[in-house]
Write an enzyme that holds these catalytic residues in place. Structure first.
Site, PDB file in Angstrom:
ATOM      1  N   GLY A 290       5.713  -2.131  -0.750  1.00  0.00           N
ATOM      2  CA  GLY A 290       4.863  -1.601  -2.015  1.00  0.00           C
ATOM      3  C   GLY A 290       5.091  -1.756  -2.940  1.00  0.00           C
ATOM      4  O   GLY A 290       4.329  -1.618  -4.341  1.00  0.00           O
ATOM      5  N   THR A 291       4.813  -3.836  -3.001  1.00  0.00           N
ATOM      6  CA  THR A 291       4.968  -4.596  -4.148  1.00  0.00           C
ATOM      7  C   THR A 291       3.098  -4.702  -4.431  1.00  0.00           C
ATOM      8  O   THR A 291       3.234  -4.730  -5.941  1.00  0.00           O
ATOM      9  CB  THR A 291       5.280  -5.680  -3.900  1.00  0.00           C
ATOM     10  OG1 THR A 291       4.233  -6.818  -3.069  1.00  0.00           O
ATOM     11  CG2 THR A 291       6.926  -5.752  -3.172  1.00  0.00           C
ATOM     12  N   ASN A 292       1.862  -4.700  -4.226  1.00  0.00           N
ATOM     13  CA  ASN A 292       0.897  -4.188  -4.447  1.00  0.00           C
ATOM     14  C   ASN A 292       0.780  -2.768  -4.862  1.00  0.00           C
ATOM     15  O   ASN A 292       0.077  -2.965  -6.145  1.00  0.00           O
ATOM     16  CB  ASN A 292      -0.046  -4.174  -3.105  1.00  0.00           C
ATOM     17  CG  ASN A 292      -0.419  -6.170  -3.055  1.00  0.00           C
ATOM     18  OD1 ASN A 292      -0.791  -6.578  -3.620  1.00  0.00           O
ATOM     19  ND2 ASN A 292       0.164  -6.852  -1.462  1.00  0.00           N
TER      20      ASN A 292
ATOM     21  N   MET B 233      -0.299  -0.235   7.627  1.00  0.00           N
ATOM     22  CA  MET B 233      -0.212  -1.079   8.810  1.00  0.00           C
ATOM     23  C   MET B 233      -1.190  -0.773  10.370  1.00  0.00           C
ATOM     24  O   MET B 233      -0.529  -0.777  11.392  1.00  0.00           O
ATOM     25  CB  MET B 233       1.286  -1.837   9.416  1.00  0.00           C
ATOM     26  CG  MET B 233       2.048  -2.312   8.028  1.00  0.00           C
ATOM     27  SD  MET B 233       0.781  -3.607   7.379  1.00  0.00           S
ATOM     28  CE  MET B 233       0.895  -5.238   8.214  1.00  0.00           C
ATOM     29  N   LYS B 234      -1.345   0.672   9.974  1.00  0.00           N
ATOM     30  CA  LYS B 234      -2.160   1.221  11.672  1.00  0.00           C
ATOM     31  C   LYS B 234      -3.657   1.889  10.962  1.00  0.00           C
ATOM     32  O   LYS B 234      -4.458   1.447   9.548  1.00  0.00           O
ATOM     33  CB  LYS B 234      -1.775   3.040  11.004  1.00  0.00           C
ATOM     34  CG  LYS B 234      -0.848   2.640  10.946  1.00  0.00           C
ATOM     35  CD  LYS B 234      -0.305   3.178  13.028  1.00  0.00           C
ATOM     36  CE  LYS B 234       1.352   2.783  13.323  1.00  0.00           C
ATOM     37  NZ  LYS B 234       1.247   2.492  14.865  1.00  0.00           N
ATOM     38  N   ILE B 235      -4.148   0.863  12.191  1.00  0.00           N
ATOM     39  CA  ILE B 235      -5.661   1.632  11.907  1.00  0.00           C
ATOM     40  C   ILE B 235      -6.204   2.448  11.991  1.00  0.00           C
ATOM     41  O   ILE B 235      -6.251   3.830  12.248  1.00  0.00           O
ATOM     42  CB  ILE B 235      -5.935   0.585  13.620  1.00  0.00           C
ATOM     43  CG1 ILE B 235      -5.831  -0.272  14.226  1.00  0.00           C
ATOM     44  CG2 ILE B 235      -8.018   0.792  13.963  1.00  0.00           C
ATOM     45  CD1 ILE B 235      -6.638  -1.553  15.139  1.00  0.00           C
TER      46      ILE B 235
ATOM     47  N   ASN C  11      -9.453  -2.634   1.875  1.00  0.00           N
ATOM     48  CA  ASN C  11      -7.926  -3.073   2.327  1.00  0.00           C
ATOM     49  C   ASN C  11      -7.868  -4.318   1.281  1.00  0.00           C
ATOM     50  O   ASN C  11      -8.132  -5.349   1.729  1.00  0.00           O
ATOM     51  CB  ASN C  11      -7.594  -3.486   3.892  1.00  0.00           C
ATOM     52  CG  ASN C  11      -6.535  -3.746   4.119  1.00  0.00           C
ATOM     53  OD1 ASN C  11      -5.643  -3.370   4.341  1.00  0.00           O
ATOM     54  ND2 ASN C  11      -7.011  -4.443   5.186  1.00  0.00           N
TER      55      ASN C  11
ATOM     56  N   HIS D  79      -5.372  -7.701   3.025  1.00  0.00           N
ATOM     57  CA  HIS D  79      -5.131  -8.563   3.848  1.00  0.00           C
ATOM     58  C   HIS D  79      -4.470  -9.785   3.457  1.00  0.00           C
ATOM     59  O   HIS D  79      -5.494 -10.681   3.522  1.00  0.00           O
ATOM     60  CB  HIS D  79      -6.442  -8.730   5.316  1.00  0.00           C
ATOM     61  CG  HIS D  79      -6.471  -9.092   6.485  1.00  0.00           C
ATOM     62  ND1 HIS D  79      -5.715  -8.256   7.286  1.00  0.00           N
ATOM     63  CD2 HIS D  79      -5.907 -10.144   6.796  1.00  0.00           C
ATOM     64  CE1 HIS D  79      -5.227  -9.070   8.563  1.00  0.00           C
ATOM     65  NE2 HIS D  79      -5.595  -9.842   8.484  1.00  0.00           N
TER      66      HIS D  79
HETATM   67  C1  GAR Z   1       0.807  -6.842   1.647  1.00  0.00           C
HETATM   68  O1  GAR Z   1       0.892  -8.740   1.958  1.00  0.00           O
HETATM   69  C2  GAR Z   1      -0.802  -7.341   2.956  1.00  0.00           C
HETATM   70  O2  GAR Z   1      -1.441  -8.276   2.809  1.00  0.00           O
HETATM   71  C3  GAR Z   1      -0.128  -7.292   3.813  1.00  0.00           C
HETATM   72  O3  GAR Z   1       1.311  -6.029   3.459  1.00  0.00           O
HETATM   73  C4  GAR Z   1       1.299  -6.709   3.076  1.00  0.00           C
HETATM   74  C5  GAR Z   1       1.739  -5.226   1.943  1.00  0.00           C
HETATM   75  O4  GAR Z   1       3.323  -5.884   1.128  1.00  0.00           O
HETATM   76  N1  GAR Z   1      -1.279  -5.840   4.753  1.00  0.00           N
HETATM   77  C6  GAR Z   1      -1.534  -6.113   5.687  1.00  0.00           C
HETATM   78  O5  GAR Z   1      -1.445  -7.119   6.532  1.00  0.00           O
HETATM   79  C7  GAR Z   1      -2.400  -5.337   6.282  1.00  0.00           C
HETATM   80  N2  GAR Z   1      -3.156  -5.560   7.898  1.00  0.00           N
HETATM   81  P1  GAR Z   1       3.878  -4.699  -0.225  1.00  0.00           P
HETATM   82  O6  GAR Z   1       3.836  -3.519   0.655  1.00  0.00           O
HETATM   83  O7  GAR Z   1       4.559  -5.319  -0.318  1.00  0.00           O
HETATM   84  O8  GAR Z   1       2.477  -4.373  -1.143  1.00  0.00           O
END
Ligand code: GAR
Length: 182
Positions: free
Chosen positions: A11-13, A78-80, A95, A97
């Site tokens: 959840g950092t983003n 992380m799910k489609i 999204n 990525h």
């Molecule tokens: C992020 O790096 C994002 O790009 C990736 O998951 C991470 C989540 O980090 N997303 C994917 O790979 C989607 N296919 P976070 O939970 O610390 O934000």
């Protein structure tokens, strides 16, 4: 504008979105992993959140409809998503990525970039459509790959870039929604 966020992980983003958006703009965060970091961050930040299994898409749609969200951000989801979900919010799901799409779609893409011999990788914000990691690109950030990089060091460099580009991409999409050009 009201934002919904979907997370599966740390959840950092998500935290970065909350800290960079207007106050009270993020109205709901849905996570599909019960005790993930995103949930802890939501509690700390005072953002309403709900744990809903990814299979229960109708419930997720209902929650976002009730919350009246204008835009949904997948921040480490992380799910489609099924066409049902995507068509419930047309042009309103984006999204982040961790690769320079169209290179390296799907999972384990940081490893793939590291093992590729590429000199650069990065991250992409894109609209979500029915094809995996294939929707229209909104913006990208590029980072170098160094010879002594590990998955951890490269992940960190990509994530710092994500924190830079995602808030701007959200502002861009919000503006398009406001002026009705989406
Ligand atoms: C992020 O790096 C994002 O790009 C990736 O998951 C991470 C989540 O980090 N997303 C994917 O790979 C989607 N296919 P976070 O939970 O610390 O934000």
């Amino acid at each position: 504008m009201k934002l919904g966020v979907m997370c599966s992980g740390n959840g950092t983003n998500f935290e970065n979105i909350v800290r960079t958006c207007y106050q009270d703009e993020v109205v709901l965060m849905i996570h599909n992993i019960k005790d993930c970091g995103a949930r802890k961050r939501a509690c700390k930040l005072g953002i309403p959140c709900a744990h809903i299994k990814s299979k229960e898409e109708q419930q997720i749609v209902n929650e976002f409809k009730w919350a009246n969200v204008d835009l949904i951000v997948l921040a480490g989801w992380m799910k489609i998503l099924t066409p049902y979900f995507i068509n419930s919010f047309p042009n309103k799901i984006i999204n982040i990525h961790p690769s320079l799409l169209p290179k390296y779609k799907g999972l384990n893409v940081i490893e793939k970039a590291l093992n590729s011999g590429d000199e650069f990788t990065g991250c992409t914000v894109h609209y979500v459509n029915e094809d995996l990691d294939s929707g229209e690109i909104i913006c990208q950030g590029k980072v170098p790959i160094y010879r002594d990089d590990t998955v951890d060091t490269l992940t960190r460099r990509i994530q710092l870039k994500e924190y830079c580009i995602l808030p701007g991409a959200i502002e861009h999409v919000k503006h398009k929604l406001q002026v009705g050009t989406n």
